[in-house]
Structure formats: structure tokens, C-alpha cells
Scaffold this active site. Sequence first.
Site, mmCIF file in Angstrom:
data_model
loop_
_atom_site.group_PDB
_atom_site.id
_atom_site.type_symbol
_atom_site.label_atom_id
_atom_site.label_comp_id
_atom_site.label_asym_id
_atom_site.label_seq_id
_atom_site.Cartn_x
_atom_site.Cartn_y
_atom_site.Cartn_z
ATOM 1 N N ASP A 174 -3.895 -12.635 28.854
ATOM 2 C CA ASP A 174 -5.246 -12.584 28.313
ATOM 3 C C ASP A 174 -5.741 -11.138 28.207
ATOM 4 O OD1 ASP A 174 -7.770 -13.926 27.601
ATOM 5 O OD2 ASP A 174 -8.520 -13.012 29.451
ATOM 6 N N HIS B 277 -7.917 -4.707 27.018
ATOM 7 C CA HIS B 277 -8.802 -4.188 28.070
ATOM 8 C C HIS B 277 -8.036 -3.796 29.335
ATOM 9 C CE1 HIS B 277 -11.992 -5.850 25.572
ATOM 10 N NE2 HIS B 277 -11.318 -6.973 25.547
ATOM 11 N N GLU C 189 -2.818 -11.458 24.024
ATOM 12 C CA GLU C 189 -3.982 -11.573 23.151
ATOM 13 C C GLU C 189 -4.591 -10.192 22.974
ATOM 14 O OE1 GLU C 189 -8.578 -13.022 23.199
ATOM 15 O OE2 GLU C 189 -7.536 -12.206 24.926
ATOM 16 N N ASP D 290 -2.283 -17.411 -7.688
ATOM 17 C CA ASP D 290 -2.771 -18.725 -7.244
ATOM 18 C C ASP D 290 -1.710 -19.608 -6.578
ATOM 19 O OD1 ASP D 290 -5.306 -18.205 -8.398
ATOM 20 O OD2 ASP D 290 -4.537 -18.823 -10.358
HETATM 21 CA CA CA Z 1 -10.101 -3.694 32.213
#
Ligand code: CA
Length: 501
Positions: A241, A245, A272, A414
Site C-alpha cells: 500500500d 509515501h 500502489e 473507433d
Molecule cells: Ca511515509
Amino acid sequence: MAKKMTKEVKTNKTLIQYFEWYVEGNHVFWNKCKAQARRLAEFGITGVWLPPAYKAGFTEDNVGYAVYDMYDLGEFDQKGLTKTKYGSRQEYLDCIKAFHDAGINVFADVVLNHRVGADGFEDVSAVRVNPNNRNDNWSEPYTISAATVFDFPGRKGKYSKFKWNHSHFTGVDWDNNEKRTGSIYRFADKQWANDVSHEMGNYDYLMGADVDVYNPEVKKEIETWTKWYLDTTGVDAFRMDAVKHIGASFVKEYVAMVREYKKGCDFPFFGEYWHGDVNTLCDYLDQIDNAIGLFDVPLHFNLRQMSYADGNYNMAEIFNNTLIQKRPGNAVTFVDNHDSQPGQSLESFVNTWMKQVAYALILLHKDGIPCVFYGDLYGIPCTRNIPIPRLRTLIRVRHDFAYGEQHDYIDDYDVIGWTREGDGDHPDSGIAVVLSDKRDGCKHMYIGRQFAGKCFRDCMRKVREVVTVDADGYGDFPVQGFSSAVWVTEAAYEYLVINED
Ligand code: CA
């Protein structure tokens, strides 16, 4: 005597994300999963991604990303309840066993970035930062009351005696003295990790108490937990996850540590990293030496754009600037997930009427590992999203018939298409796919001389006619406007119709 060689037949992998944000847990969800395991294997699912299994900071109905105690898989009376949203530890373990018995690999959702629901507050010297640019300090250091004490009184030291305090975190979003929402505080003696996303200046901080993964005690504890979790559960792979970060060099070392521990087995990871720019994803993969797969977020955005363009999307560009195009070996393709579904933080749901087209694209084209969304297979009752028609049939086609050399005709505004020639390992394999985001159309495509004179039928059952392959191995494969046609051999068609849900 020479050992008899048996040829291993390779089967296409298909994952399913087996939850959506609002799935009813009622503390019995693991039992429901367990009951479905064999059924999922029957129609071609080979891997299941289960939601985070540990006790959340807010117990009653938390999806699991608000992690409180990673050792509590529904075993301890903590946060007002023993079970998690999904059930008890034993039910979780039984559920994993049921998937294994059905031949399905289990992907665990590993949330290392943050902790939520602390057992107590501490006085910590911190700097208030600009939430939109976390490198911009809004204050001098001052004392805040931070929720960083995690001593897990309900667990009483079972499995690990490690207790968390502020030295194990980099920052928080709550000062219990000031009680001001929307703030972010960096602890004065810490810096944000450098090797994270540069959105918001520095995107180390996401939520809760941000784990300092570079603290040596934390690193050791994460390793201890990981080995305990692998041994306890027997899961086969990790979905990581919020990797944007978490420091990239930590992730790289972590993956190596796990693979070393699981020596001898292939241990897949996929992360992710929510970003629409493929170059950002490629840069990240370079930083971690391509150690993990990533969700193909740019492809998701292409599919979404196509689905809302009312026919004015250039289908020839559907794979442009996607991970599947730039790094096919690292791409986990998906149409939607628990974050993009209606009502969620990253809402960007693919328009329902084009979802079958989107799934035909990710399931039947050769590259990438597709991940089907629970909410598309079963529907999402609370937001009135319907199950996608014939999604099971598409998964079955992938599993049984989408093999052999691929010939692309991704060449029209298309109507696009491709064929797979089939191979000798998979009886009746060989398919032709035609997708339209606007007009009715027809693709003249090569599927192989081995099919000369053979008939193909559309298992999406929108086009009624039969296509006969000519002596040179070509067929004219039609599609209705705004839909998908999936052409299979007559024998495959009979099989698929008999097994249709
Ligand atoms: Ca962090």
C-alpha cells in the site's frame, strides 16, 4: 533410467481484488470468501488480493488501511472488538487455506506507511508545515501532544514486545492541545524521507502517525513482523500500500529481505503508486531496480477518458503512455479499484457502459497481469453499480483460450482489434477481439492458416453471424458500435455458453 520430462503448461494469470470499499464485513467476510474460493478457481481466477487483515484504529467497519496493530488479525480484545471488519484470525487463516486448496494464490495487503488509533499521547517538539508544501515550515519548533504511543495493552506482548513511541514516527496530523484539523506536523528532530513522491513538496506524510521506516528499531520490527506474518498466514505475495509515501530505498531493501526469507519460491510484489504520469512510475521503478510490479494507473485513466468521450476518443491511442506499453513486465492492469469507485478519495470510475470493452482489453491482450475488481464482478449495491455483463466469460476466455502469437490491429480512431493464434497446449485456443467506442465496424485480421475454413463465434453474443477464416488465415470480424466482440472457435463457444452464469 532417464527421468520422464513432463511439459509444464503455462496458464494465464488473473487476479481479483476481492473487496470494495463498502463491502459488508459484518465480521464474517472471511467465511464468505472461503465459500467462494472453488467457484473463483473454476472460472479462471489464479490470485486473490484480500483486504488488510489487521486490527484497525476504528474497528467497526474500517476497510483496514487505518492500521492499529499488525499482529492482531482478529485475535485480541482491542479497539472495542476482538474480530476485524472481516472476522477472526482463525477465519482468516481458514480462508487462506481454502484459496490454497482451490489452487489460488493469496496476495496480502501490506500497509507499512502509517499507524492510527494510538493508545496514548506524548509531548513532542514539532514544526507545523504547509500541508500543500511540506518543505515549507509554518512555525518554529514547539511542543505538541502527539498520538504516537502504541503499547497494545490488549495483546500483552504476545508475538512481539515492541512498543511504539514518537521516535519511531516522522510526523502526525493532530495536536491534542490545539485540536486544529487540516494541519501537518513534522517532528523537530526528524526530516521527511527524501526518496518519496515530490507531490506536495514531499509526500512522505499521508495520514495518521507516519512511520519512520529509516529508524533502525522500526526497520528491525517491520522485519520481525513480516517474518511472523509470512509464517503465520502462508500468503504467497504482497500488495504494498501507498508506496509513493514510503522511501524507495527502504522498499527495495524490504523486497529483497522478503525474497531472501522466502528463498526458493517466486514471491510477487505489486505496489500502489497512484499517479497518472507513466514517466513518474518508470522513474520509481528505476529507483527500486524494477523489484515490484505497479498498478497501471495511466491505463486506468485512458480507459476512463475513453469511456466518457462519447465516441470521440482515439482508440488507436488506448495504450499510449501506459505502463503496459513502457514496462509490460511490471504492469498490473485494472479497470477500477476501491479508491477509484464512487464516493472515494480518488474517484475516477470508468463509465459502466464501456466496462466490458475495458475488461476485454486488459484480460485478452497479451501483456500485463490483469486485476479484476470485486465491485465489477458482483456490483456495488450502495452506489447502484451493476455487475459487468459477461465478465466471468471474459475471465474464462483469458484462462482457457487467449494464447499464442498476437497480431495487433490497434490502428483506427473507433474500432481496434487483435488476434491470438492459439497454441498446442490449450485445446480450442485462438481468439479474435474487436472493440468499438463508437460505430459498428469490422476488422480484417490474420488469425492463422491453421484455422483456414474454421468458424468463429462471438461469445459476448452481440453479433449473431458466424465468421469463417479464409485459406490465407484471415477473417473479417465484426463488432457492434459501443461494444466488444470476442470471437472464439465453435468448440470454445459451446463450452463458454454451457458454463455461462
Ligand atoms: Ca511515509
